[in-house]
Design a protein around this motif. Sequence first.
Motif, PDB file in Angstrom:
ATOM      1  N   LEU A  52       0.844  -1.196   0.000  1.00 29.58           N
ATOM      2  CA  LEU A  52       0.000   0.000   0.000  1.00 29.58           C
ATOM      3  C   LEU A  52       0.882   1.250   0.000  1.00 29.58           C
ATOM      4  O   LEU A  52       1.850   1.338   0.753  1.00 29.58           O
ATOM      5  CB  LEU A  52      -0.908   0.007   1.243  1.00 29.58           C
ATOM      6  N   LEU A  53       0.527   2.193  -0.848  1.00 25.69           N
ATOM      7  CA  LEU A  53       1.278   3.439  -0.927  1.00 25.69           C
ATOM      8  C   LEU A  53       0.306   4.617  -0.963  1.00 25.69           C
ATOM      9  O   LEU A  53      -0.607   4.666  -1.788  1.00 25.69           O
ATOM     10  CB  LEU A  53       2.157   3.465  -2.176  1.00 25.69           C
ATOM     11  N   TRP A  54       0.542   5.540  -0.037  1.00 29.67           N
ATOM     12  CA  TRP A  54      -0.146   6.834  -0.074  1.00 29.67           C
ATOM     13  C   TRP A  54       0.868   7.877  -0.535  1.00 29.67           C
ATOM     14  O   TRP A  54       1.971   7.959   0.001  1.00 29.67           O
ATOM     15  CB  TRP A  54      -0.657   7.224   1.315  1.00 29.67           C
ATOM     16  N   GLN A  55       0.477   8.672  -1.533  1.00 32.42           N
ATOM     17  CA  GLN A  55       1.368   9.698  -2.036  1.00 32.42           C
ATOM     18  C   GLN A  55       0.562  10.919  -2.483  1.00 32.42           C
ATOM     19  O   GLN A  55      -0.655  10.848  -2.675  1.00 32.42           O
ATOM     20  CB  GLN A  55       2.207   9.180  -3.207  1.00 32.42           C
ATOM     21  N   THR A  56       1.287  12.029  -2.621  1.00 35.64           N
ATOM     22  CA  THR A  56       0.638  13.255  -3.090  1.00 35.64           C
ATOM     23  C   THR A  56       0.553  13.228  -4.611  1.00 35.64           C
ATOM     24  O   THR A  56       1.110  12.347  -5.274  1.00 35.64           O
ATOM     25  CB  THR A  56       1.417  14.497  -2.633  1.00 35.64           C
ATOM     26  N   GLU A  57      -0.130  14.223  -5.145  1.00 36.61           N
ATOM     27  CA  GLU A  57      -0.245  14.316  -6.595  1.00 36.61           C
ATOM     28  C   GLU A  57       1.102  14.604  -7.251  1.00 36.61           C
ATOM     29  O   GLU A  57       1.286  14.347  -8.438  1.00 36.61           O
ATOM     30  CB  GLU A  57      -1.252  15.410  -6.971  1.00 36.61           C
ATOM     31  N   SER A  58       2.042  15.138  -6.478  1.00 34.28           N
ATOM     32  CA  SER A  58       3.381  15.390  -7.001  1.00 34.28           C
ATOM     33  C   SER A  58       4.339  14.239  -6.687  1.00 34.28           C
ATOM     34  O   SER A  58       5.555  14.412  -6.722  1.00 34.28           O
ATOM     35  CB  SER A  58       3.929  16.703  -6.412  1.00 34.28           C
ATOM     36  N   ASN A  59       3.768  13.072  -6.350  1.00 33.84           N
ATOM     37  CA  ASN A  59       4.521  11.837  -6.114  1.00 33.84           C
ATOM     38  C   ASN A  59       5.401  11.874  -4.865  1.00 33.84           C
ATOM     39  O   ASN A  59       6.393  11.134  -4.770  1.00 33.84           O
ATOM     40  CB  ASN A  59       5.386  11.479  -7.334  1.00 33.84           C
ATOM     41  N   GLN A  60       5.091  12.683  -3.909  1.00 29.79           N
ATOM     42  CA  GLN A  60       5.794  12.654  -2.624  1.00 29.79           C
ATOM     43  C   GLN A  60       5.186  11.554  -1.754  1.00 29.79           C
ATOM     44  O   GLN A  60       3.971  11.457  -1.617  1.00 29.79           O
ATOM     45  CB  GLN A  60       5.669  14.009  -1.915  1.00 29.79           C
ATOM     46  N   VAL A  61       6.058  10.714  -1.188  1.00 27.67           N
ATOM     47  CA  VAL A  61       5.582   9.591  -0.383  1.00 27.67           C
ATOM     48  C   VAL A  61       5.051  10.107   0.953  1.00 27.67           C
ATOM     49  O   VAL A  61       5.764  10.751   1.718  1.00 27.67           O
ATOM     50  CB  VAL A  61       6.704   8.557  -0.146  1.00 27.67           C
ATOM     51  N   TYR A 110      -4.426  13.560  -2.877  1.00 23.75           N
ATOM     52  CA  TYR A 110      -3.693  12.378  -2.419  1.00 23.75           C
ATOM     53  C   TYR A 110      -4.176  11.155  -3.191  1.00 23.75           C
ATOM     54  O   TYR A 110      -5.341  11.091  -3.605  1.00 23.75           O
ATOM     55  CB  TYR A 110      -3.893  12.158  -0.914  1.00 23.75           C
ATOM     56  N   GLN A 111      -3.257  10.188  -3.339  1.00 22.19           N
ATOM     57  CA  GLN A 111      -3.570   8.937  -4.022  1.00 22.19           C
ATOM     58  C   GLN A 111      -3.357   7.753  -3.084  1.00 22.19           C
ATOM     59  O   GLN A 111      -2.354   7.696  -2.359  1.00 22.19           O
ATOM     60  CB  GLN A 111      -2.678   8.744  -5.252  1.00 22.19           C
ATOM     61  N   CYS A 112      -4.330   6.856  -3.109  1.00 26.08           N
ATOM     62  CA  CYS A 112      -4.210   5.587  -2.393  1.00 26.08           C
ATOM     63  C   CYS A 112      -4.039   4.497  -3.450  1.00 26.08           C
ATOM     64  O   CYS A 112      -4.946   4.264  -4.265  1.00 26.08           O
ATOM     65  CB  CYS A 112      -5.459   5.328  -1.553  1.00 26.08           C
ATOM     66  N   ILE A 113      -2.876   3.828  -3.431  1.00 22.71           N
ATOM     67  CA  ILE A 113      -2.552   2.842  -4.464  1.00 22.71           C
ATOM     68  C   ILE A 113      -2.309   1.484  -3.796  1.00 22.71           C
ATOM     69  O   ILE A 113      -1.468   1.366  -2.888  1.00 22.71           O
ATOM     70  CB  ILE A 113      -1.317   3.268  -5.266  1.00 22.71           C
ATOM     71  N   VAL A 114      -3.064   0.503  -4.231  1.00 20.70           N
ATOM     72  CA  VAL A 114      -2.971  -0.849  -3.670  1.00 20.70           C
ATOM     73  C   VAL A 114      -2.390  -1.785  -4.722  1.00 20.70           C
ATOM     74  O   VAL A 114      -2.861  -1.808  -5.864  1.00 20.70           O
ATOM     75  CB  VAL A 114      -4.357  -1.355  -3.226  1.00 20.70           C
ATOM     76  N   LEU A 115      -1.367  -2.532  -4.326  1.00 17.50           N
ATOM     77  CA  LEU A 115      -0.756  -3.520  -5.226  1.00 17.50           C
ATOM     78  C   LEU A 115      -0.790  -4.894  -4.567  1.00 17.50           C
ATOM     79  O   LEU A 115      -0.716  -5.014  -3.339  1.00 17.50           O
ATOM     80  CB  LEU A 115       0.686  -3.135  -5.568  1.00 17.50           C
TER      81      LEU A 115
END
Length: 329
Positions: A52-61, A110-115
Amino acid sequence: MKNWLFKLHFLVSSITVAGTVTPSVLGMVGERVTLPCHYEMDGSWGVSDLRLLWQTESNQVVHAQYGQTEANEAQDSRYRNRTSLAVTQFRHGDLSLQLQPVMPTDGGGYQCIVLKQGPQGFRKVKSTRVYLTTAANYSVPVISEAGPGDFRVGEEVNLTCRSSGGYPEPDVSWIGRDGHPLPEHRHVQTVSSDLGTGLCQVSSLLRVTASGNVSLRCVVFNRSTGDRKISAPWKFLMKSVSPRGISPVTIAAVIIGLLGVVTLGCVIYLRNRSHHNYRVARISDDFCDPSLPVVMSNVAVNSEVAPDPSLPKALSHDTEKIDIQHDSV
């Protein structure tokens, strides 16, 4: 784990999220906010297979999770020690991010990305966006005037409305006696930011003409929260107006002095009038006393006959006799 995080960040940085309705969340500065993210897991894989990764729209973790273990080596320093996930809720599909305390600069997308781990490595199974709006309500505005407050009618007065501790920049307006806002071009708004907290201080300058019917209020409106703060009314009272250079105390002393002079004059007049009336009444009573002999000779009964010239002398002589007799009694 660092290699995994680098590959994961490289992978998700090229992901384009499909155009969907982005939910918006309001975060009050200084408090905790939850950024929602949900994914329904089936029984074919467990939490340990989750990335799981949460990041900003500018790809900051913002936050990275390897199963039940945090992997925040690449976490941006602005979010250090301010993020957390409820790992116990993963099995229920709740991957929401807790951010605390909220800062004004946290606002944005913000983006919530699940892999999920598969035969050929990680593959994306979920990607959602959420927009965070940060806000803080302003203090009750206060109106103050420039100068000592001793203004003449018709003189221009500079009024300043101040409020602080809010975010973002508010809308400031002035309301007149009739309850309607004044035109925006009549006042000048200035906003500054506190370097430590990021919160704003706002001031609005308005120039008015002093008159007896001036009554104004200042309104500070926060569009993000809908909060509306109204100041106490500022009024220009006619009774507080006096010619410049003459204080109200001096005017009051002059009025009291004039009243004293008028009162003293009335007392002296009434006293003299009373003494005069007393003397007239005493002479009248003595002259009309029937017990005293009064000689009236040669008094004309008919108005056509001229009076005796010796009458005044006789009356004068008789009056003296009356006084002598009265005094000897």
